[in-house]
Design an enzyme around this catalytic site. Structure first.
Site, PDB file in Angstrom:
ATOM      1  CD  GLU A 264     -47.923  -4.291  53.744  1.00 29.76           C
ATOM      2  OE1 GLU A 264     -48.908  -3.609  54.057  1.00 29.76           O
ATOM      3  OE2 GLU A 264     -48.007  -5.423  53.215  1.00 29.76           O
TER       4      GLU A 264
ATOM      5  NE  ARG B 269     -48.258 -18.290  51.674  1.00 28.50           N
ATOM      6  CZ  ARG B 269     -49.404 -17.912  52.243  1.00 28.50           C
ATOM      7  NH1 ARG B 269     -49.557 -16.665  52.635  1.00 28.50           N
ATOM      8  NH2 ARG B 269     -50.392 -18.779  52.400  1.00 28.50           N
TER       9      ARG B 269
ATOM     10  CE  LYS C   8     -45.748  -8.439  58.732  1.00 29.02           C
ATOM     11  NZ  LYS C   8     -45.510  -7.075  58.218  1.00 29.02           N
TER      12      LYS C   8
END
Length: 590
Positions: A62, A287, A297
């Site tokens: 994204e 992850r 983020k």
């Protein structure tokens, strides 16, 4: 998520001669490429001719921030699998939220992927490329009675969604007719309604134990300019709706994503099955969580906006742009991602493993140079005043093909202040009054006199040199216990050194629930700036981004932003070796 550090990644050192580069034995860290569960699934799919034997992956960021090292794991996995199985890998921007997306992020992401060594060829896509098709599919679901326009506010939606222990409540607008839903949805697209006043929701099951299946929102109204398609749209699809259809349109075979999307997989499957279109296989993996940093983020953006770091590319940040500016080689990151492997359960990797992978590459590839971070003047009182010699120095003892360089030597030198003690403690073998040491590639020198200023500070050492010891060997066979580095005072270049350390003082700054006040753990010593350094003249020819080892000081690079001709700025990439204190702390944590 529990915070566990794998003991196999702790580093142990044989401390050889004074300040020697580390020597490591880590059989547990041998690469295990090709043996993870995802690759095994793909091999079975090929054997059974599923997807026609094709392998087609994608990396779908994204564009709402810069990539960090956690994304590097996904990049290496997706592009690596495509390469290993003679397949393809797309780069696709899942750009469904224009309020948070920016062309700056898009360009930075492309640069990061290229820097890591991967090429998407002609397969650069955006979810927004498919907005027309996504809209038509939404119409199709409305006509099937599988989607409806809802007038509930965002707050009402949250309240009626339910909890893990309580079912959701059906919206009073859930049973609108197909005709009314079509009319309202088309008017949403035409911009007739205020932002946030209506949504399009999938009609699934408000009692589902999976909250993602409780009539999730598919579209919302946003009057925002999109960085890729401009002002064409005022309704935007939600990520879960757009992502699976984008995979389908691109012919992706294996949609590899991180573990938090496991609960979203039923929704991924539902959309594709209800639409009756090509269906990729979603596969989840754990992850990357790295100690002494944060990967969110949102939190990284907070560090930038509040000025705790200088920007997304601050060398203390875990972003790929920050690591690149710090001088980390891309192959070190690829090696790191391959070493940690692919798992099904979340864990935390000790940052010491990343540091090891960086040193491993730089030790073989970085040329050696000499520099003094805290200079102390040395005058060789018996050396001819006007004489200048050149000493032949190895560029890299690990790779003789890198050749040698000539370094000037004269009467006045600089050594590092830490290499002298007026009153040396036990087991301190470097320079002291009356003591002899070896200059790297030079001569034996002996301290004869200590010169101080009016404050009592040592400002100069007056030494003698033995002209018979050029190259660091004495014909009479006498030995010295230490070798120190130096630069010629007459030829040295001025430099600024930025010594970077870990950004946080604790391994897990977010706490067990990942909601803690991470800012209170910011390391006040994560950056130290030394402005009076001296380096050998060869660095005058270095280019921004060049990497090298300052002998006995660490691995550095020339800063890509602030260095320019006549102004040398050095970023410390990593120290030559970790301290015993950090090793012991890691052992206690493990």
């Amino acid at each position: 998520m529990s915070f566990n550090i794998d003991k196999s990644i702790l580093l142990f050192y044989n401390d050889l001669e004074d300040n020697t580069v580390e020597r490591l034995t880590m059989p547990e860290m041998e690469k295990s490429v090709g043996s993870d569960f995802i690759r095994e699934m793909i091999r079975k799919d090929i054997e059974t001719n599923r997807f026609g034997g094709r392998v087609h992956t994608r990396f779908p960021p994204e564009p709402n921030g810069y990539l960090h090292i956690g994304h590097a794991k996904s990049i290496v996995l997706n592009f690596g699998i495509a390469e290993e199985f003679n397949g393809l890998c797309n780069l696709r921007f899942d750009d469904t939220n224009p309020e948070k997306e920016d062309i700056e992020y898009i360009e930075a992401i492309k640069e990061d992927v290229r820097w890591l060594g991967y090429d998407w060829g002609d397969r650069l896509f955006h979810a927004s490329d498919y907005f027309d098709q996504l809209y038509e599919y939404a119409i199709q679901l409305i006509k099937k009675g599988k989607a409806y326009v809802d007038d509930l506010s965002p707050e009402e939606l949250r309240q009626q969604r339910g909890t893990l222990t309580e079912p959701g409540v059906e919206s009073p607008y859930r049973n609108r007719s197909v005709e009314e839903n079509l009319d309202l949805f088309q008017r949403m697209r035409a911009g007739e309604f205020p932002e946030g006043s209506r949504t399009l929701r999938a009609k699934i099951d408000m009692k589902s134990p999976n909250l993602n299946m409780r009539d999730p929102v598919m579209y919302r109204i946003k009057y925002a300019t999109h960085p890729h398609v401009g002002d064409k749209w005022c309704i935007y699809p939600m990520y879960d709706y757009a992502h699976c259809i984008s995979d389908s349109i691109e012919g992706i075979t294996h949609s590899i994503c991180t573990l938090e999307f496991e609960d979203h997989r039923p929704l991924y499957d539902w959309f594709l099955d209800e639409l009756g279109i090509y269906h990729p296989q979603q596969i989840e993996f754990a992850r990357l969580n790295l100690s002494y940093t944060v990967m969110s983020k949102r939190k990284l953006l907070q560090l930038v906006k509040e000025g705790h770091v200088s920007g997304w590319d601050d060398p203390r940040m875990p972003t790929l742009s920050g690591l690149r500016r710090r001088g980390v080689p891309p192959e070190a990151i690829r090696n790191f991602c391959e070493r940690i492997g692919v798992a099904k359960n979340d864990s935390v990797v000790d940052i010491a493993l990343l540091e090891f992978c960086i040193r491993e590459v730089l030790n073989k590839t970085a040329p050696r140079v000499m520099g003094v971070l805290d200079p102390l003047k040395v005058t060789l009182i018996n050396y001819p005043e006007d004489q200048v010699e050149t000493m032949e120095c190895l560029n890299n003892p690990e790779d003789e093909s890198m050749g040698t360089r000539l370094v000037p030597f004269c009467r006045e030198l600089y050594i590092d202040r830490d290499d002298f003690r007026e009153d040396p403690p036990p087991k301190y073998y470097r320079l002291a009054p009356g003591r002899e040491v070896r200059l790297r590639y030079g001569y034996f020198i002996k301290c004869e006199e200590v010169v101080k200023n009016e404050k009592g500070e040592v400002v100069e050492l007056r030494c003698t040199y033995d002209p018979n010891t050029r190259g660091g060997f004495a014909p009479d066979g006498r030995k010295v216990k230490a070798t120190i580095h130096w630069v010629s005072a007459r030829h040295a270049l001025d430099a600024e050194a930025r010594l970077y350390d870990r950004l946080f003082t604790v391994p897990n700054p977010l706490g067990e629930d990942e909601q803690g006040d991470f800012l209170k753990y910011l390391n006040p010593d994560s950056l130290k700036i030394l402005t009076h350094c001296k380096v050998e003249p060869s660095l005058g020819e270095a280019k921004p981004g060049d990497r090298f080892q300052l002998e006995r000081e660490g691995y550095f690079c020339l800063d890509s932003k602030d260095s320019h001709p006549g102004h040398i700025v050095l970023n410390r990439t990593v120290t030559l070796k970790d301290t015993w204190a950090k090793i012991e702390a890691s052992l206690k944590e493990a």
